[in-house]
Design an enzyme around this catalytic site. Structure first.
Site, PDB file in Angstrom:
ATOM      1  N   GLY B  35      11.832  16.603   7.424  1.00 47.92           N
ATOM      2  CA  GLY B  35      10.603  16.117   6.797  1.00 47.92           C
ATOM      3  C   GLY B  35       9.997  17.075   5.790  1.00 47.92           C
ATOM      4  CB  CYS B 244      17.713 -15.875   5.816  1.00 46.33           C
ATOM      5  SG  CYS B 244      18.770 -15.935   4.349  1.00 46.33           S
ATOM      6  CB  CYS B 275      22.550 -12.664   3.079  1.00 50.74           C
ATOM      7  SG  CYS B 275      21.927 -14.351   3.094  1.00 50.74           S
TER       8      CYS B 275
END
Lengths: 260, 295
Positions: B35, B244, B275
């Protein structure tokens, strides 16, 4: 030593030079818990330099400033680590600037301004932060429905009161004020002075107030120091100094107040 | 795509070896201090700032001849930015490229984390426009670095407070600040906060490169990452009302596509590879038939 016989803040021969020029020199005094000390003098007399030195905002050229921490130990401020110093500044101390824009975050709402110190010390509950902010706004007479407005939309007097609330929310033991009423018109000044006096008395905190206005010193402070050319020329109880000035410069200062 | 031979005029992966060493040193430091923003001597790249110069330099420093590279932009493999960066490394490093998340060893990304869970051994490289999460609250770099050093993060909550005061809920939806391994507050780059939960305890290494701002930071595998919030306003990700339209996936991040000017719209996975994989596997959304190419 017990708490009662150690001052909250002790300055020993505090000196700050700007090259060959003198900011302030050889200033020594003690500030006790709950006491309000005014530092007066004309422009350029070193009042603000002294205040910044005491608050750790300017390094000293010589001298020591000791502060009694919450654990009762007196510490030399110059020897505090940066983390400790910054923690002190946002919890145990307050600093009220003459120009509220220097002390406020102008682009976030009044509520967030008051809540910032709480979040900085780890408060993570929105409802409680907002509740505290509301009660502080009420205390400094800012209408509660302005809590989500940002300070840019506030008048000068409201901004100054908001700055005070932002500083006092963590119940500091010592507040530094640099001309807190400067730049405000007289009726607003009077209200602000009333407010500061009531808050200082209620919370029992100590304050160091820099002002060129002897009336402010008279109303707020228990003791005062008169500065000239970087040095303290006279100090004592406020009423004594103003009613029976001994140093020629203090006499001049007191006699130059316009009587109406 | 068959990988052409690397043109002799370029070093492998475009950057010279000394530059790559310098970037690798910054990456090692970043991995060692999760970080923490490590400054590095960012180079001019043959692309404009804002197009992923930081990500490209990180990728160039870590890529090897047998790596398989995938590049995504807003979840899609076929947008200009993704296509050109993929072509850039195919040309200058001669590496194999892919659009399949599961096959890639290095995934350079802008604005998304793939829906398909990452595996150990994969490296995700983020393109970062503004690495400093405190930037818009505190403009001074000297001050923000001190705040990171001293762990003074109250100001970050001031921003979340403002959100709730103005909108009734935390309205920050992307670049949502996180705390890494209980220490540094980090900007996860402009990924939707939907992807924030994937940052924590990931088996893959996550590297962040900001080219213009000259900073590199990292989340090593299996590191704790918490999104900042209030006790009474906990962190939440957005939910989508419908699945979707093409693959019928629920629980994936969806893009809204306006179809015409009569209010018809389509919600589709923003992760194009995810997808397509689902449709290949036989899943079908409510609007898939209408969307088939007519040719």
């Amino acid at each position: 030593m017990s708490e009662d016989d150690t001052p909250l803040l002790r300055a020993e021969a505090v000196t700050r030079l700007y090259g060959a020029r003198i900011g302030c020199r050889d200033v020594s005094f003690a500030l006790w818990p709950g006491e309000v000390l005014a530092i007066v003098g004309e422009s350029g007399s070193g009042k603000t330099t002294l205040l910044n030195c005491l608050a750790g905002r300017l390094p000293l050229t010589a001298g020591i400033v000791r502060y009694r921490m919450r654990d009762g130990e007196s510490r030399d401020l110059a020897r505090l680590g940066e983390a400790e110093r910054r923690f002190l500044m946002r919890t145990d101390w307050g600093f009220v600037h003459q120009n509220p824009a220097d002390g406020l975050r102008m682009t976030v709402s009044a509520g967030a301004n008051v809540g910032e110190r709480l979040m900085a010390v780890g408060e993570r509950h929105y409802g409680r932060i907002r509740g505290t902010a509301e009660s502080w706004l009420r205390r400094v007479e800012v209408p509660a429905d302005r809590i989500d407005d940002d300070p840019r939309s506030f008048s000068g007097g409201m901004r100054q009161r908001l700055q005070i609330a932002r500083n006092l929310v963590t119940a500091p033991r010592l507040v530094f004020m640099d001309e807190p009423t400067g730049g405000l018109d007289v009726s607003v000044q009077a209200r602000l002075l009333d407010l500061i006096r009531a808050l200082v008395a209620d919370l029992g905190m100590a304050a160091l107030v820099v002002t060129h206005d002897l009336a402010v010193a008279r109303l707020l402070s228990h003791r005062m120091m008169v500065m000239k050319e970087g040095a303290v020329v006279e100090e004592g109880l406020t009423d004594r100094v103003l009613d029976d000035p001994r140093h020629p410069y203090t006499q001049l200062l007191v006699s130059s107040i316009l009587q109406v | 795509m068959s990988a052409p031979a690397v043109p002799a005029a370029y070093n492998f992966a475009y950057l010279d070896e000394q530059t790559k060493r310098m970037i690798r040193r910054a990456i090692l430091k970043a991995v060692a201090i999760p970080g923490y923003q490590v400054p590095f001597a960012s180079r001019e790249m043959p692309m404009p700032y804002g197009w992923g110069t930081g990500g490209v330099q990180v990728t160039a420093a870590i890529i090897g001849a047998d790596d398989v590279l995938k590049v995504i932009d807003q979840g899609a493999d076929d947008t200009t930015n993704a296509v050109s960066i993929r072509a850039f490394f195919a040309k200058t490093a001669g590496v194999a490229t892919t659009t399949r998340t599961a096959d890639a060893t290095i995934i350079q990304t802008r604005h998304r984390i793939p829906e398909t869970a990452l595996k150990a051994g994969q490296i995700l490289v983020f393109q970062v426009p503004i690495p400093e999460p405190l930037r818009f609250l505190e403009p001074r770099e000297t001050e923000t670095r001190t705040m990171h050093a001293l762990e003074e993060y109250g100001l970050m909550h001031v921003k979340l407070y403002e959100d709730i005061a103005r909108h009734g809920h935390i309205a920050t939806t992307y670049a949502y600040p996180v705390k890494v391994e209980g220490r540094y507050v980090m900007d996860p780059s402009p990924i939707p906060k939907f992807d924030n939960p994937k940052l924590g305890d990931s088996p893959a290494l996550q590297l962040f490169g900001a080219g213009r701002e000259k900073r590199i930071y990292a989340i090593p595998p299996h590191t704790r990452v918490e999104s900042l919030d209030f006790e009474d306003h906990p962190f939440e990700v957005q939910r989508f009302a419908e699945p979707c339209g093409l693959c019928g996936a629920t629980g994936a991040y969806l893009d809204e596509v306006i179809l015409d000017d009569r209010g018809n719209r389509l919600f589709v996975c923003s992760d194009t590879d995810f997808c397509e994989e689902r449709r290949r596997a036989g899943h079908c959304g409510a609007k898939a038939a209408a969307m088939e190419p007519t040719s």
